[in-house]
Design a protein around this motif. Structure first.
Motif, mmCIF file in Angstrom:
data_model
loop_
_atom_site.group_PDB
_atom_site.id
_atom_site.type_symbol
_atom_site.label_atom_id
_atom_site.label_comp_id
_atom_site.label_asym_id
_atom_site.label_seq_id
_atom_site.Cartn_x
_atom_site.Cartn_y
_atom_site.Cartn_z
ATOM 1 N N GLY A 855 0.792 -1.218 0.000
ATOM 2 C CA GLY A 855 0.000 0.000 0.000
ATOM 3 C C GLY A 855 0.824 1.267 0.000
ATOM 4 O O GLY A 855 0.319 2.339 -0.343
ATOM 5 N N THR A 856 2.101 1.165 0.375
ATOM 6 C CA THR A 856 2.964 2.355 0.372
ATOM 7 C C THR A 856 3.732 2.502 -0.934
ATOM 8 O O THR A 856 4.389 3.518 -1.145
ATOM 9 N N LEU A 857 3.670 1.493 -1.820
ATOM 10 C CA LEU A 857 4.428 1.541 -3.078
ATOM 11 C C LEU A 857 3.654 2.331 -4.126
ATOM 12 O O LEU A 857 3.286 1.822 -5.184
ATOM 13 N N LEU A 858 3.445 3.579 -3.841
ATOM 14 C CA LEU A 858 2.592 4.405 -4.683
ATOM 15 C C LEU A 858 3.277 4.833 -5.974
ATOM 16 O O LEU A 858 2.604 5.215 -6.931
ATOM 17 N N SER A 859 4.624 4.774 -6.012
ATOM 18 C CA SER A 859 5.363 5.274 -7.169
ATOM 19 C C SER A 859 6.118 4.187 -7.913
ATOM 20 O O SER A 859 6.814 4.480 -8.886
ATOM 21 N N LEU A 860 6.020 2.929 -7.489
ATOM 22 C CA LEU A 860 6.816 1.855 -8.079
ATOM 23 C C LEU A 860 6.500 1.686 -9.561
ATOM 24 O O LEU A 860 5.355 1.462 -9.942
ATOM 25 N N MET A 861 7.565 1.778 -10.404
ATOM 26 C CA MET A 861 7.410 1.663 -11.847
ATOM 27 C C MET A 861 8.076 0.404 -12.410
ATOM 28 O O MET A 861 7.596 -0.158 -13.391
ATOM 29 N N SER A 882 -6.026 -8.459 2.141
ATOM 30 C CA SER A 882 -5.799 -7.120 1.626
ATOM 31 C C SER A 882 -5.666 -7.177 0.112
ATOM 32 O O SER A 882 -5.347 -8.208 -0.451
ATOM 33 N N HIS A 883 -5.932 -6.050 -0.517
ATOM 34 C CA HIS A 883 -5.735 -5.929 -1.954
ATOM 35 C C HIS A 883 -4.366 -5.314 -2.225
ATOM 36 O O HIS A 883 -3.904 -4.439 -1.504
ATOM 37 N N ILE A 884 -3.714 -5.795 -3.280
ATOM 38 C CA ILE A 884 -2.425 -5.249 -3.697
ATOM 39 C C ILE A 884 -2.659 -4.471 -4.979
ATOM 40 O O ILE A 884 -3.026 -5.051 -5.998
ATOM 41 N N GLU A 885 -2.455 -3.167 -4.905
ATOM 42 C CA GLU A 885 -2.706 -2.316 -6.058
ATOM 43 C C GLU A 885 -1.477 -1.467 -6.331
ATOM 44 O O GLU A 885 -1.136 -0.570 -5.555
ATOM 45 N N LEU A 886 -0.774 -1.774 -7.418
ATOM 46 C CA LEU A 886 0.427 -1.054 -7.829
ATOM 47 C C LEU A 886 0.060 -0.220 -9.042
ATOM 48 O O LEU A 886 0.215 -0.640 -10.194
ATOM 49 N N ARG A 887 -0.408 0.971 -8.794
ATOM 50 C CA ARG A 887 -1.024 1.776 -9.840
ATOM 51 C C ARG A 887 -0.052 2.189 -10.938
ATOM 52 O O ARG A 887 -0.439 2.321 -12.103
ATOM 53 N N LEU A 888 1.227 2.441 -10.616
ATOM 54 C CA LEU A 888 2.177 2.956 -11.602
ATOM 55 C C LEU A 888 3.129 1.902 -12.137
ATOM 56 O O LEU A 888 4.008 2.218 -12.936
ATOM 57 N N LEU A 889 2.994 0.654 -11.713
ATOM 58 C CA LEU A 889 3.910 -0.397 -12.157
ATOM 59 C C LEU A 889 3.774 -0.616 -13.665
ATOM 60 O O LEU A 889 2.689 -0.895 -14.176
ATOM 61 N N GLU A 890 4.931 -0.508 -14.370
ATOM 62 C CA GLU A 890 4.943 -0.679 -15.825
ATOM 63 C C GLU A 890 5.718 -1.917 -16.247
ATOM 64 O O GLU A 890 5.375 -2.540 -17.248
ATOM 65 N N ARG A 907 -5.182 -15.598 -1.492
ATOM 66 C CA ARG A 907 -6.185 -14.803 -0.778
ATOM 67 C C ARG A 907 -6.198 -13.346 -1.226
ATOM 68 O O ARG A 907 -7.099 -12.601 -0.918
ATOM 69 N N TYR A 908 -5.164 -12.948 -1.931
ATOM 70 C CA TYR A 908 -5.026 -11.544 -2.297
ATOM 71 C C TYR A 908 -5.149 -11.393 -3.802
ATOM 72 O O TYR A 908 -4.857 -12.310 -4.561
ATOM 73 N N CYS A 909 -5.549 -10.219 -4.217
ATOM 74 C CA CYS A 909 -5.780 -9.959 -5.640
ATOM 75 C C CYS A 909 -4.928 -8.771 -6.090
ATOM 76 O O CYS A 909 -5.286 -7.621 -5.835
ATOM 77 N N PRO A 910 -3.788 -9.026 -6.739
ATOM 78 C CA PRO A 910 -2.949 -7.907 -7.193
ATOM 79 C C PRO A 910 -3.519 -7.242 -8.440
ATOM 80 O O PRO A 910 -4.060 -7.901 -9.315
ATOM 81 N N ARG A 911 -3.382 -5.927 -8.523
ATOM 82 C CA ARG A 911 -3.841 -5.170 -9.682
ATOM 83 C C ARG A 911 -2.755 -4.176 -10.077
ATOM 84 O O ARG A 911 -2.152 -3.549 -9.215
ATOM 85 N N TRP A 912 -2.537 -4.028 -11.392
ATOM 86 C CA TRP A 912 -1.572 -3.043 -11.896
ATOM 87 C C TRP A 912 -2.092 -2.494 -13.221
ATOM 88 O O TRP A 912 -1.770 -2.981 -14.294
ATOM 89 N N PRO A 913 -2.881 -1.435 -13.171
ATOM 90 C CA PRO A 913 -3.535 -0.915 -14.387
ATOM 91 C C PRO A 913 -2.586 -0.305 -15.400
ATOM 92 O O PRO A 913 -2.971 -0.139 -16.557
#
Length: 934
Positions: A855-861, A882-890, A907-913
């Protein structure tokens, strides 16, 4: 007959029974079918990953992927998607009695799924048979040069149309575009070339600059680069034949020769002339002289006229932005005096932007009363206007512009060179430090760029130096201006030096650059700047220098840097006014002569060999900058440097073998406060066998120490480390288990540190531990951390989580940390700025992060992990879901992870849009990545 009958019955059974069994399999053996499909699908996904790795490797080599490979990738993606959809449908529809009772729908889905097996087998086999896999990418041609800000006025539209019609005319092979310097010829031909390429009139469009002193090899190289030709021939004739062979194929090729000053032989370059070649290859040249078009036998000669009155006003307004009605009449009169020359209009308009009515009236008066200038016809108006822009410059700005003209035409000029030469020529005599002087030089450069007298250069390199360029018309003007009001500047002279002396051509010369030998004697010149470049033995041992005692800057470069040529420069000691001395890539033997140069401010010996830094150099009270990178010195230079209290900048890389480095630490440590005045430094001591690491941040103060005993730190080491922006320690010693507690605290904090690299520091077990108070106060600016071969490193920290230590960290790189168990074991850490994470060869690492840390990896690319055999999940398991959401991961790259099951547990669902690329190899247990979408 019986045997024949049996054979017929057997064959009949084969045709009847086998298909029947297959149909029954679709009804009652669904599990067997789906398992077989799953095996083939996993094999195909594995091959898909291997192919994607090869694709990325080809892209890194700037190669183009073959169409067959791209089609294979699309087929695989489509087939995998189809298989997964069928599997989902089959799973969702169990039929009657929980699947025990077969149905027609279930039979149909199973049959469709089974048919994908053969297709997957074919694609699996095909993945190993691509030939070729990729092709070398040809360097872009005219598209690379095209201006984005072209304005085609009516006056230039006519030339544009004429040029376009000439290109379509089969009877025109050589086309000439001529006009005044600065009228926009280059911009126009670039735009025409772009249109020719886009409309497919030509397959390739090549642009190369000729200039006043044509360099045939350079021109051949630019043409060859565009076509992807390797010119391995030594002679220009051989290179020309190689280019001609390439141009003689069936492609339609347009070659633009920009800025031609005299007749050139096209065949010397490799451009075929006459015959059938004219149908496939055309040449457009730009020149300031009509007679050049005639000498080059141009079939069409097109003149680029100057701007008309209304067009000139529009261009002027773009740069001057005169909105006050009271100023408009004066401004329009000024535009009339610019005679429609675009470069003059831009220069004057930029100069007047924001100026008052009085300044505009003064400029108009100067334009109207300007004296006739004795230069080539047609250039007079441009020079008159540029002279006004020049006259608006402050004295120090004019000096720097003159200094830029010392460099040859079309040259990228290093801003640091301008600073060092400018200091020698007295450009910044009123400043109190080199740091202030460097800022002043950059400010002057920015003003010259804003005044359209200099241009920024796109050139970049690993050191991130800044470069500028000078327009060739401005270059010519500045040289003319220097000949009128200053001693002459002679640039890139190819005449023999001794001949120039006999002809007294040097008597009024202030700045001079030459490629040939130095004379034995020079008498009574005003020379203040001398630049020599040579690839041969340069004998100045008998040169008296009596006639150039006023020389302020001397630069002598060996162009044969890989093989040091001996130079005996002792006679330089008589240049008592010398302020900047640069002797690069020479074998100097003895440099004791420098102690006689009492006014010396900058001594640059990059890449040279000599015995030692001489005693007495500390007495040079004006010496502020000493540059010794890549030097080979027989004796430790710090023995003397420790006494140089006057220095402000020192750059020293490792300069001899390991056994002598111990003395370097002793000399540096014993120098008390003499080295504490450094504003900039780059110091490297000790053997550094580790990998060559290119830091992302550019630092003005860096340290690179090998085999340093931290327990013996003195005041000098502490001060240098406290002010350093980049630090690398290799094989650090001194019983230090915690970097923060035992090293940073011992130093007293590293408040300026942005990049830290620890390599082969086997004593360190933690970066910080529970004994480190207020860790953020010690390294508050750290944004890059590199850990290499840290054999006993167990964790980044021990004790309470360091919430603020990694708050600004942008890049974390870890190689060969064999005892590392985890990186961030607890969630209470702030990784909000982390963009790039690379982990390699960490055999005991089980999981880099807890799930909640995601949740703190807000800038991970970028996330790259390889060779971690114990890793099961990238994000470890926790009790709370918990959900794993890496919004900026490329970019996600996972290699050689035999036990990796997934990014996280089921148990967790990772997302990276934002994901662009997922690359994995040798991860046999990897199940899936889940949905990348929100």
């Amino acid at each position: 007959m019986v045997e024949v009958g049996v054979s017929v019955v057997a064959k009949l059974a084969e045709y009847l029974v086998d298909p029947t069994l297959r149909q029954l399999q679709y009804l009652f053996c669904v599990g067997k079918v789906t398992r077989n499909v799953e095996i083939r699908k996993e094999e195909l996904i594995f091959k898909q990953g291997r192919v994607q790795e090869r694709v990325q490797e080809a892209i890194n080599r700037t190669e183009r992927i073959d169409d067959e490979v791209d089609n294979w990738k699309k087929d695989v993606e489509s087939l995998i998607a189809k298989v997964e959809n069928l599997e989902q449908e089959l799973k969702a529809y169990n039929g009657c009695l929980r699947g025990w009772c077969p149905t027609w729908r279930r039979y149909r889905l199973c049959k469709m799924l089974a048919k994908t097996t053969n297709r997957m087998i074919v694609l699996n086999t095909k993945s190993d048979c691509f030939n070729p896999f990729s092709h070398p990418t040809i360097i872009p041609d005219i598209e690379y040069h095209t201006s984005q800000n072209l304005k085609l006025f009516n006056s230039t539209q006519m030339a544009f149309d004429q040029l376009w019609e000439a290109l379509k005319d089969d009877g025109s092979f050589i086309i000439g575009l001529w006009g005044m310097g600065g009228s926009g010829k280059t911009t126009l031909v670039k735009e025409v070339g772009k249109k020719a390429k886009e409309s497919q009139l030509f397959d390739r469009v090549v642009l190369t600059t000729i200039s006043q002193s044509p360099d045939i090899r350079k021109i051949q190289g630019e043409i060859a680069d565009t076509f992807g030709i390797k010119l391995e021939e030594e002679s220009e004739i051989g290179r020309a034949k190689r280019i001609a062979l390439r141009l003689e194929n069936k492609e339609q090729i347009l070659i633009i020769l920009d800025d031609v000053w005299a007749k050139i032989n096209l065949e010397d370059i490799g451009i075929p002339f006459g015959g059938n070649h004219q149908r496939s290859c055309k040449v457009v040249l730009t020149t300031r002289r009509l007679d050049v078009c005639t000498l080059m036998e141009c079939e069409k000669m097109i003149r680029l006229d100057l701007l008309k009155k209304d067009e000139a006003w529009t261009l002027f307004q773009t740069h001057a932005n005169v909105s006050d009605a009271a100023k408009e009449d004066v401004a329009r009169a000024i535009v009339m005096e610019c005679k429609g020359l675009p470069i003059a209009i831009v220069a004057v308009g930029t100069c007047l932007r924001g100026k008052g009515i009085d300044e505009m009236k003064q400029m108009l008066y100067r334009l109207c009363t300007a004296k006739e200038i004795n230069v080539d016809k047609g250039v007079t108006d441009a020079f008159a206007c540029l002279e006004l822009s020049y006259d608006y410059l402050e004295t120090h700005e004019a000096k720097l512009l003159l200094m830029c003209a010392i460099f040859p035409e079309d040259r990228n000029i290093d801003v640091e060179d301008l600073f060092r030469y400018g200091m020698g020529l007295g450009l910044c005599r009123d400043v109190d430090s080199f740091e202030t002087a460097r800022s002043k030089v950059k400010t002057i450069i920015n003003h010259l760029i804003d005044s359209s007298l200099l241009m920024r250069s796109p050139k970049i390199n690993k050191g991130r130096q800044e470069y500028v360029r000078m327009h060739d018309v401005v270059h010519d003007f500045v040289l003319w201006k220097a000949s009128k009001e200053h001693p002459i500047i002679m640039v890139n002279c190819i005449e023999e030096f001794d001949k120039l002396i006999v002809d007294e051509a040097l008597n009024d010369c202030y700045a001079f650059s030459i490629l040939l030998q130095f004379p034995s004697q020079v008498q009574d010149t005003k020379l203040g700047f001398l630049l020599l470049r040579s690839s041969e033995l340069l004998d100045i041992s008998h040169a008296t220098f009596e006639g150039i005692k006023g020389l302020k800057a001397l630069i002598m470069k060996s162009t044969k840097w890989w093989s040091k040529i001996e130079l005996q420069p002792q006679s330089i000691q008589y240049l008592s006014n010398l302020r900047t001395l640069r002797l690069q890539d020479w074998n100097l033997c003895d440099i004791s002569f420098v102690v006689s140069l009492t006014r010396l401010e900058i001594l640059d010996l990059q890449g040279s060999e000599f015995a030692k830094v001489p005693d007495g150099i500390e007495k040079l009270s004006k010496l502020k900058l000493l540059d010794l990178p890549r030097c080979k010195i027989d004796e430790c230079c710090y023995k003397v440097m420790g006494r140089c209290s006057q220095l402000e900048e020192l750059y020293v890389s490792k300069h001899f073998s390991h056994p002598r480095n111990t003395n370097c630490y002793e000399y540096l440590g014993g120098s008390t406060a003499n080295l504490l005045k450094f504003r900039r430094y780059n110091l490297e001591i000790g053997e550094l066998y580790g990998r060559d690491l290119l830091f992302q941040n550019e630092g003005t103060r860096s340290l690179c120490f090998g085999q340093l005993n931290i327990s013996l730190l003195g005041a000098v080491f502490k001060d240098l480390a406290q002010r350093a922006t980049i630090i690398k320690f290799y094989e650090l010693k001194g019983r230090s288990k915690s970097f923060m507690a035992d090293i940073v605290q011992a130093i007293g904090g590293m408040n300026e540190l942005t990049t830290l690299c620890l390599e082969t520091c086997w004593e360190i077990e933690y970066i910080i531990d529970e004994t480190t108070p207020h860790e953020d106060a010690f390294v508050p600016r750290l944004d890059e951390l590199v850990l290499i071969d840290m054999h006993f490193l167990k964790q980044l920290w021990r004790g309470p989580p360091p919430f603020s230590l990694f708050q600004k960290l942008k890049r974390l790189t870890m190689f060969d940390c064999s005892q590392l168990l985890n990186i961030f074991p607890e969630a209470n850490c702030n990784l909000g700025n982390l963009k790039f994470l690379t982990i390699s060869s960490c055999p005991k690492l089980t999981s880099p992060f807890p799930v909640s840390a995601a949740g703190t990896l807000l800038s991970l690319m970028e996330l790259r992990i390889d060779d971690a055999p114990q890793m099961k999940f990238v994000f470890g398991e926790e009790q709370d879901e918990s959900h794993i959401e890496l919004r900026l991961l490329e970019y996600l790259k996972l290699l050689d992870l035999p036990n990796l099951v997934g990014i996280c547990s089921g148990r967790y669902c990772p997302r990276w849009p934002s994901i662009k690329e997922i690359n994995w190899r040798n991860c046999p247990n990897l199940v899936c990545f889940y949905s990348p979408m929100l």
